[in-house]
Design a protein around this motif. Structure first.
Motif, PDB file in Angstrom:
ATOM      1  N   GLY A 107       9.823  72.712   6.884  1.00 33.82           N
ATOM      2  CA  GLY A 107       8.766  73.257   6.051  1.00 33.82           C
ATOM      3  C   GLY A 107       8.080  74.383   6.797  1.00 33.82           C
ATOM      4  O   GLY A 107       7.698  74.229   7.961  1.00 33.82           O
ATOM      5  N   VAL A 108       7.924  75.533   6.133  1.00 35.12           N
ATOM      6  CA  VAL A 108       7.384  76.708   6.810  1.00 35.12           C
ATOM      7  C   VAL A 108       6.356  77.409   5.923  1.00 35.12           C
ATOM      8  O   VAL A 108       6.275  77.168   4.723  1.00 35.12           O
ATOM      9  N   VAL A 109       5.600  78.289   6.548  1.00 36.41           N
ATOM     10  CA  VAL A 109       4.745  79.230   5.821  1.00 36.41           C
ATOM     11  C   VAL A 109       5.412  80.595   5.897  1.00 36.41           C
ATOM     12  O   VAL A 109       5.616  81.130   6.995  1.00 36.41           O
ATOM     13  N   HIS A 110       5.786  81.127   4.738  1.00 38.36           N
ATOM     14  CA  HIS A 110       6.356  82.469   4.671  1.00 38.36           C
ATOM     15  C   HIS A 110       5.473  83.429   3.890  1.00 38.36           C
ATOM     16  O   HIS A 110       5.406  84.605   4.195  1.00 38.36           O
ATOM     17  N   ARG A 111       4.851  82.924   2.856  1.00 34.36           N
ATOM     18  CA  ARG A 111       3.955  83.716   2.018  1.00 34.36           C
ATOM     19  C   ARG A 111       2.644  82.949   1.892  1.00 34.36           C
ATOM     20  O   ARG A 111       2.577  81.739   2.135  1.00 34.36           O
ATOM     21  N   LEU A 112       1.603  83.663   1.481  1.00 34.18           N
ATOM     22  CA  LEU A 112       0.294  83.035   1.315  1.00 34.18           C
ATOM     23  C   LEU A 112      -0.048  83.030  -0.173  1.00 34.18           C
ATOM     24  O   LEU A 112      -0.443  84.068  -0.721  1.00 34.18           O
ATOM     25  N   PRO A 113       0.116  81.891  -0.855  1.00 39.01           N
ATOM     26  CA  PRO A 113      -0.130  81.828  -2.303  1.00 39.01           C
ATOM     27  C   PRO A 113      -1.573  82.186  -2.644  1.00 39.01           C
ATOM     28  O   PRO A 113      -2.511  81.841  -1.914  1.00 39.01           O
ATOM     29  N   GLY A 155       3.667  81.184  12.525  1.00 35.49           N
ATOM     30  CA  GLY A 155       4.606  82.306  12.559  1.00 35.49           C
ATOM     31  C   GLY A 155       4.138  83.574  11.883  1.00 35.49           C
ATOM     32  O   GLY A 155       4.402  84.677  12.367  1.00 35.49           O
ATOM     33  N   MET A 156       3.450  83.450  10.742  1.00 38.28           N
ATOM     34  CA  MET A 156       3.010  84.653  10.042  1.00 38.28           C
ATOM     35  C   MET A 156       1.926  85.380  10.836  1.00 38.28           C
ATOM     36  O   MET A 156       1.921  86.602  10.927  1.00 38.28           O
ATOM     37  N   SER A 157       1.029  84.637  11.437  1.00 40.23           N
ATOM     38  CA  SER A 157      -0.012  85.235  12.273  1.00 40.23           C
ATOM     39  C   SER A 157       0.586  85.826  13.545  1.00 40.23           C
ATOM     40  O   SER A 157       0.189  86.925  13.981  1.00 40.23           O
ATOM     41  N   LEU A 158       1.546  85.127  14.128  1.00 43.93           N
ATOM     42  CA  LEU A 158       2.180  85.616  15.346  1.00 43.93           C
ATOM     43  C   LEU A 158       2.938  86.908  15.094  1.00 43.93           C
ATOM     44  O   LEU A 158       2.880  87.844  15.909  1.00 43.93           O
TER      45      LEU A 158
END
Length: 234
Positions: A107-113, A155-158
């Protein structure tokens, strides 16, 4: 499949648990990945292709992996997927049939709904806001989603800012440990791996070793980086 951080030895490090092929955005075929993994002495390999709720090709993908893996009996092979968070409650962009077909789910964060069926524009968000939303989405998956691994945490912040708050990493590790799922050590995203590993040593979560491999040269990169840093050598 997963060990706690302080229990990692050479055997537990000798894995690659995030791999993408030309079924989605990877460059190599399933067979090429298997051949290269064998050449590099990996003991375990997970194919974790990107999926969405309307993905229809997963049965064929799984069938190709299982057929190809027959020729690599000394390599333990897992069929998995990588799926993104859709809200703060842990809803995933994946179908039940795909989840049921997987040995491992990242499970990952790729987009911010944005809460209205669309996504926020990263360019209009500050670092603090991006990190806060990413943390909230990640905690929702940890609490409620059918995942085995929290993939590339922060990951998105990094990727966009080169940092993610230490207190968020700490809370994510503590929460994954409480639920018994793994947090990923991902050599593709981590900007300061020694700092992340220091937190792992402190909290001792279950960990997953992943290079986020999209090309053959990526295979085993996370294992090699961890060995360079002295993990698993004692």
């Amino acid at each position: 499949m997963f060990s706690r951080f302080r229990d990692l030895g050479r055997q537990q490090l000798n894995v690659e648990l995030q791999v993408h092929t030309n079924w989605t955005d990877g460059q190599a075929t399933v067979l090429e990945v298997l051949q290269t993994a064998k050449e590099r002495g990996l003991a375990e390999l997970a194919f974790t292709e990107h999926v969405r709720e309307d993905t229809s090709w997963f049965p064929d993908f799984k069938a190709e992996i299982l057929s190809a893996a027959d020729g690599f009996g000394d390599l333990r092979v897992y069929v998995g997927c990588e799926t993104k968070a859709m809200d703060g409650d842990g809803r995933l962009d994946v179908s039940r049939s795909v989840l049921d077909a997987c040995d491992i789910v990242l499970g990952v964060v790729h987009r911010l709904p944005d809460g209205r069926g669309g996504y926020l524009d990263f360019r209009q968000l500050s670092f603090e806001r991006t990190a806060e939303i990413e943390f909230r989405l990640s905690m929702g998956m940890i609490a409620n989603a059918a995942i085995d691994v929290l993939g590339h945490p922060g990951g998105m912040s990094l990727r966009r800012y080169g940092q993610f708050p230490e207190n968020y990493f700490r809370k994510l590790m503590t929460a994954t440990l409480a639920r018994g799922i793994a947090i990923e050590i991902n050599s593709s995203y981590l900007v300061d791996m020694p700092a992340f590993l220091a937190l792992c040593d402190e909290i001792n979560p279950f960990v997953s070793i992943g290079s986020d491999a999209h090309k053959l040269s990526d295979l085993g990169r996370c294992r090699d980086k961890l060995l360079e840093l002295g993990v698993g050598l004692t």
